[in-house]
Design a protein around this motif. Structure first.
Motif, mmCIF file in Angstrom:
data_model
loop_
_atom_site.group_PDB
_atom_site.id
_atom_site.type_symbol
_atom_site.label_atom_id
_atom_site.label_comp_id
_atom_site.label_asym_id
_atom_site.label_seq_id
_atom_site.Cartn_x
_atom_site.Cartn_y
_atom_site.Cartn_z
ATOM 1 N N GLU A 357 73.758 15.068 -81.252
ATOM 2 C CA GLU A 357 72.718 16.104 -81.297
ATOM 3 C C GLU A 357 72.666 16.883 -79.983
ATOM 4 O OE1 GLU A 357 69.309 18.086 -83.186
ATOM 5 O OE2 GLU A 357 70.789 16.694 -84.012
ATOM 6 N N PHE A 358 72.873 16.195 -78.846
ATOM 7 C CA PHE A 358 72.907 16.895 -77.559
ATOM 8 C C PHE A 358 73.974 17.990 -77.571
ATOM 9 C CE2 PHE A 358 71.401 12.654 -75.833
ATOM 10 C CZ PHE A 358 70.171 13.093 -75.370
ATOM 11 N N VAL A 359 75.145 17.641 -78.082
ATOM 12 C CA VAL A 359 76.256 18.592 -78.128
ATOM 13 C C VAL A 359 75.884 19.804 -78.975
ATOM 14 C CG1 VAL A 359 78.682 18.906 -78.737
ATOM 15 C CG2 VAL A 359 77.906 16.711 -77.790
ATOM 16 N N TYR A 360 75.268 19.558 -80.122
ATOM 17 C CA TYR A 360 74.875 20.653 -81.007
ATOM 18 C C TYR A 360 73.773 21.511 -80.380
ATOM 19 C CZ TYR A 360 77.466 18.096 -84.634
ATOM 20 O OH TYR A 360 78.434 17.457 -85.362
ATOM 21 N N MET A 361 72.873 20.884 -79.630
ATOM 22 C CA MET A 361 71.822 21.648 -78.945
ATOM 23 C C MET A 361 72.432 22.601 -77.915
ATOM 24 S SD MET A 361 68.951 18.639 -78.452
ATOM 25 C CE MET A 361 67.594 19.671 -77.882
#
Length: 431
Positions: A357-361
């Motif tokens: 999710e961090f990467v997508y954010m």
């Protein structure tokens, strides 16, 4: 059957990392993430004793009598919090039929493995937003019977008849007649009076937070994924009753009108928020409402919708249409100044993959440091606690570490190899 599920959890015992070491531990970090300031600091030593951070010192410091842990090539961060998980399940093509074949004990045993994967991915706390197993899993973890993150459990989500989280959706007429119409005890309401009873039932069952499904959902066996499914008065009854018990309220919402009603009625967080308009964003900013995007879930369901047979046909178009939009909504919300906190809806996607999710954010234009804050100090604000989310003296010793610098390259979050929760080391480099 719930009693059997409790026994299943109690039988699933892990021996390692279930208690904090009695000797002090000195974590010698090559870098340390300052969650309050949102910046990466240089080398620091974090001294941990009896499950708490005793002190934090600049540089690499030898601490007499303490066990030294060499993390000189690592970045240390406060343990992460995922504000939207479902530890009792995980999506698969069999998910819809399993509800008719499996017992609570089956879901309980599965949840033990899911909880361990979540912790080992760096998530020392989670908010489980819907699942009857989760309060019992929480208790088993707190008692040291199984290994997993600290859990804030919603228990059964509150829905309206036919709405997302109505447990009778998709059930044929004969079985539906046998079951009878679900009511507030089962988390299904149709009036403010029902709403109050449903919240009180969640209190009786030991929930920590209240979850409502303010609009249709993607994965429920129903046509609409975004229609409003509560009146504003019903949501106000949920919120006011929740406040009596010290609860915060999370609202699953994809559609604009359902979101508007939920925010106006005073919910604390909007989950997913797919069709969030500028007007809703402005209302959220005025009311101080948090947004938990769950980009991972959106991308996961949009991808799986392309596979024949993965979802029932009533679900597939919703997954394809709605799932693909959430990342863009998160980008707009950030640009508009909406408060954002970290959540994945894991259980839709595979447990243990939460850090993606961090990467997508970051792909959505959210700076890496802000994304990291969303899972640390900001998540603690959402939970209403002040003893975690930062690496400071007196706080919980929830600390994770990874090679590399995630502020410079967010992909570093996918390589966590040190996990400490309440001073107990659950994973360490080379272990």
């Amino acid at each position: 059957m719930i009693r059997i599920a409790r026994l299943a959890l109690a039988a699933s015992v892990f021996a390692v990392g279930t208690a904090a070491a009695t000797e002090p531990v000195a974590l010698q970090c090559g870098r340390l993430f300052d969650a309050r300031a949102g910046r990466m600091l240089d080398a620091h030593t974090v001294v941990v004793r009896d499950g708490r951070i005793e002190r934090v010192e600049s540089g690499r410091v030898d601490v007499p009598g303490a066990r030294a842990v060499d993390l000189s090539g690592h970045s240390c961060s406060p343990g992460w919090t995922d504000l939207h998980v479902h530890l009792g399940s995980q999506s698969s093509p069999q998910s819809y039929s399993e509800g008719f074949r499996l017992d609570p004990v089956d879901y309980a045993f599965r949840s033990v493995g899911y909880a361990r994967k979540t912790l080992m991915a760096g998530f020392t706390s989670v908010r489980d937003l819907g699942g009857e197993v989760s309060p019992h899993l929480r208790d088993a973890i707190n008692q040291g019977l199984v290994v997993g993150p600290r859990i804030w459990a919603a228990g059964k989500s509150i829905a309206t008849t036919g709405g997302h989280a109505d447990p009778s959706n998709g059930v044929n007429d004969a079985l539906s007649h046998l079951m009878g119409p679900p009511g507030p005890t089962e988390g299904v309401i149709n009036s403010p009076e029902d709403a109050r009873q449903a919240v009180r039932q969640r209190y009786k069952e030991g929930s920590d937070v209240i979850k409502i499904t303010a609009t249709g959902g993607v994965l429920s066996y129903a046509r609409s994924g975004d229609a409003p499914q509560f009146t504003e008065d019903e949501i106000k009854a949920v919120v006011s009753t929740a406040r009596d018990y010290g609860y915060k309220v999370a609202a699953h919402a994809h559609g604009e009108e359902g979101m508007r009603r939920a925010v106006a009625a005073g919910v604390d967080t909007i989950e997913h928020g797919t069709y969030m308009s500028d007007e809703v964003m402005a209302l959220m900013k005025r009311n101080g409402t948090w947004y938990v995007p769950t980009i991972h879930a959106g991308r996961f369901v949009a991808d799986k919708a392309k596979i024949d047979g993965y979802f029932p046909e009533v679900v597939r178009p919703k997954a394809e249409r709605i799932g693909a939009l959430i990342q863009d909504t998160a980008a707009r919300a950030y640009r508009n100044g909406v408060k954002i906190a970290f959540g994945t809806d894991m259980g839709v996607g595979p447990h243990g993959d939460n850090a993606r999710e961090f990467v997508y954010m970051v792909e959505a234009g959210i700076p890496a440091a802000v994304a990291l804050q969303s899972a640390t100090v900001r998540a603690a604000e959402v939970l209403g606690v002040d003893d975690q989310g930062v690496i400071e003296a007196g706080k919980r010793a929830d600390i994770v570490a990874m090679p590399g610098n995630p502020v410079e390259d967010i992909n570093a979050v996918l390589a966590v190899d040190f996990v400490m929760k309440d001073g107990a080391i659950h994973a360490a480099p080379g272990a």
